[in-house]
Enzyme design. Structure first.
Site, PDB file in Angstrom:
ATOM      1  N   HIS A 137       0.885  -1.141  -0.023  1.00  0.00           N
ATOM      2  CA  HIS A 137      -0.108   0.134  -0.124  1.00  0.00           C
ATOM      3  C   HIS A 137       0.929   1.127  -0.076  1.00  0.00           C
ATOM      4  O   HIS A 137       0.602   2.269  -0.927  1.00  0.00           O
ATOM      5  CB  HIS A 137      -1.023   0.072   1.202  1.00  0.00           C
ATOM      6  CG  HIS A 137      -1.801   1.294   1.510  1.00  0.00           C
ATOM      7  ND1 HIS A 137      -2.656   1.581   0.502  1.00  0.00           N
ATOM      8  CD2 HIS A 137      -1.411   2.316   2.331  1.00  0.00           C
ATOM      9  CE1 HIS A 137      -3.001   2.941   1.148  1.00  0.00           C
ATOM     10  NE2 HIS A 137      -2.256   3.203   1.978  1.00  0.00           N
ATOM     11  N   HIS A 142       1.122   4.644  -2.796  1.00  0.00           N
ATOM     12  CA  HIS A 142       1.439   6.128  -2.436  1.00  0.00           C
ATOM     13  C   HIS A 142       2.737   6.584  -3.186  1.00  0.00           C
ATOM     14  O   HIS A 142       2.672   7.830  -3.619  1.00  0.00           O
ATOM     15  CB  HIS A 142       1.771   6.176  -0.976  1.00  0.00           C
ATOM     16  CG  HIS A 142       0.449   6.559  -0.164  1.00  0.00           C
ATOM     17  ND1 HIS A 142      -0.228   7.641  -0.002  1.00  0.00           N
ATOM     18  CD2 HIS A 142      -0.118   5.458   0.639  1.00  0.00           C
ATOM     19  CE1 HIS A 142      -1.369   7.307   0.619  1.00  0.00           C
ATOM     20  NE2 HIS A 142      -1.350   6.027   1.355  1.00  0.00           N
ATOM     21  N   GLU A 198      -6.178   9.149  -0.256  1.00  0.00           N
ATOM     22  CA  GLU A 198      -6.412   7.691  -0.443  1.00  0.00           C
ATOM     23  C   GLU A 198      -7.528   7.361  -1.372  1.00  0.00           C
ATOM     24  O   GLU A 198      -7.197   6.201  -1.858  1.00  0.00           O
ATOM     25  CB  GLU A 198      -6.899   7.203   1.260  1.00  0.00           C
ATOM     26  CG  GLU A 198      -5.942   7.370   1.978  1.00  0.00           C
ATOM     27  CD  GLU A 198      -4.703   6.599   2.125  1.00  0.00           C
ATOM     28  OE1 GLU A 198      -4.535   5.776   1.274  1.00  0.00           O
ATOM     29  OE2 GLU A 198      -3.897   6.822   2.972  1.00  0.00           O
ATOM     30  N   SER A 217      -3.935   0.567  -4.526  1.00  0.00           N
ATOM     31  CA  SER A 217      -2.888  -0.567  -3.935  1.00  0.00           C
ATOM     32  C   SER A 217      -4.142  -1.949  -3.784  1.00  0.00           C
ATOM     33  O   SER A 217      -3.787  -2.768  -3.276  1.00  0.00           O
ATOM     34  CB  SER A 217      -2.393  -0.303  -2.780  1.00  0.00           C
ATOM     35  OG  SER A 217      -3.478   0.322  -1.807  1.00  0.00           O
TER      36      SER A 217
HETATM   37 FE   LIG Z   1      -2.447   5.189   2.749  1.00  0.00          FE
END
Ligand SMILES: [Fe+2]
Length: 309
Positions: A137, A142, A198, A217
Site C-alpha cells: 500500500h 502512495h 487515499e 493498492s
Molecule cells: Fe495510505
C-alpha cells in the site's frame, strides 16, 4: 536461518516490528535481511496482478512514477533504493515506521517531505483486504505519486494545514471548547485526506482516472471505483467532503473527482482558510473516530510559534 527471518516481516506477525512498538520506537530501520521468501513472493504476486490494472486505471503521473522509481516487480523494495530515485525528483523520502503513528506526527512528516512507510508485507492468505497499511500500500500505492512535483506540494501543504490546526487548537483557552474544536478539525482533515489522497479520482484528458492510493493498492477496488455502476462519483466539494463520514471495511460507495493536482492544491489552501475562519470547528459528527493519541498529538505538539494569520 534465524527464527525471525523464517517468520519474515509479515503484517501483525513480525517480531522485529512488535518489539520496536513495544519500546515505543515509531521510526525504525528496514531490516531487509528479515524478509522471507514468502514476503517476496507476496510482493511479486501483488505487483504482477496489479500492473495491467494500473495501466488501465491509474493516472499518468502515477505510471511515470512507477517507471521513475525503478521498482523491482520481483522483490520487496529497499527503501534506500526507492529514495535514491525519489529524493532527487521532489525531495520526498520514504521513512520506515513500526506501524500507525499519531496523526499530527504523520502530517508533520509530510511537511518535511518524509513519508512514514510501513515495512511489513501482508499475509499471503489475505492479499485483497487488510485493515492496516503494508509496504505494498505505502510503496506501490502512495510513493509513485510522490515523484510528481505538484502532488508532492499538495502533501507538504497538507502538513502545513496540520501545523495551523495544532496552533489554533492550542490557543483555545476553554478546555471543553479546545477538545471539541480540535476533534472537529482533525476529523475534517482526516475526511479530506481520505477522499483525496487515499480514494481520490481525477479527470485526465476527458477520462476518469485514479490517483488515490487506497484504490491504487487494491486489486478489486481499483476496477470497482471506475467501472461499478453502484459507486457514486461526484465533482469534489469541500463542504461535502469535510462533513462526509466514511467506513474503512468495505469498498467505498462514494468517491470525489478533482480536475488535477493544481485543483487539489487549491482545495488544501481553501481547507486551511476555512480552518482559520472556524468553518472546520463544528463539522458533522461520525466516522472517523479520533483516538486519544491523535488528539494528544495535535494538542501537545511542539510548534514553531507564529500566530495564524
Ligand atoms: Fe495510505
Amino acid at each position: 536461518m534465524s527464527t525471525a527471518s523464517a517468520q519474515g516481516l509479515t503484517t501483525t506477525r513480525a517480531p522485529f516490528v512488535e518489539q520496536a512498538r513495544g519500546r515505543g520506537d515509531l521510526f525504525i530501520e528496514q531490516p531487509y535481511q528479515l524478509y522471507s521468501d514468502e514476503n517476496h513472493k507476496t510482493w511479486r504476486t501483488l505487483y504482477e496482478r496489479m500492473r495491467p490494472r494500473w495501466e488501465k486505471y491509474a493516472n499518468r503521473k502515477f505510471m511515470e512514477g512507477v517507471e521513475n522509481l525503478m521498482l523491482d516487480p520481483r522483490h520487496v523494495p529497499r527503501l534506500e533504493e526507492v529514495n535514491r530515485y525519489l529524493a532527487p525528483l521532489t525531495g520526498f523520502k520514504a521513512r520506515p515506521v513500526s506501524g500507525y503513528i499519531p496523526s499530527y506526527l504523520f502530517f508533520d512528516c509530510l511537511r518535511r517531505r518524509e513519508f512514514p512507510t510501513t515495512i511489513t508485507v501482508r499475509d499471503s492468505e489475505h492479499l485483497d483486504y487488510l485493515p492496516e497499511p503494508d509496504i505494498f500500500h505505502d510503496v506501490a500505492g502512495h510513493v509513485p505519486m510522490h515523484t510528481d512535483g505538484r502532488f508532492a506540494d499538495v502533501l507538504v501543504r497538507f502538513g502545513q494545514c496540520a501545523h495551523t490546526a495544532a496552533l489554533i487548537a492550542q490557543t483555545i483557552r476553554d478546555e471543553t471548547e479546545r477538545l471539541h474544536q480540535a476533534e472537529s478539525i482533525i476529523r475534517a482533515m482526516a475526511r479530506f485526506f481520505w477522499f483525496t489522497i487515499e480514494f481520490g479520482l481525477m479527470r485526465e484528458r476527458g477520462e476518469l482516472k485514479v490517483y488515490g492510493s487506497g484504490l491504487l493498492s487494491s486489486y478489486g477496488e481499483l476496477i470497482h471505483s471506475i467501472e461499478s455502476p453502484e459507486v457514486q462519483r461526484y465533482p469534489i466539494q469541500l463542504e461535502w467532503v469535510i462533513n462526509q463520514h466514511f467506513e474503512i471495511d468495505h469498498y467505498q460507495p462514494l468517491l470525489f473527482i478533482v480536475e488535477g493536482f493544481d485543483h487539489l492544491f487549491s482545495l488544501v489552501d481553501e481547507l486551511e482558510s476555512w480552518m482559520k475562519a472556524g468553518r472546520l470547528s463544528h463539522v458533522a459528527p461520525g466516522e472517523p473516530r479520533i483516538s486519544d493519541d491523535d488528539m494528544r498529538s495535535f494538542l501537545e505538539a511542539e510548534l514553531d510559534r507564529a500566530v495564524p494569520a
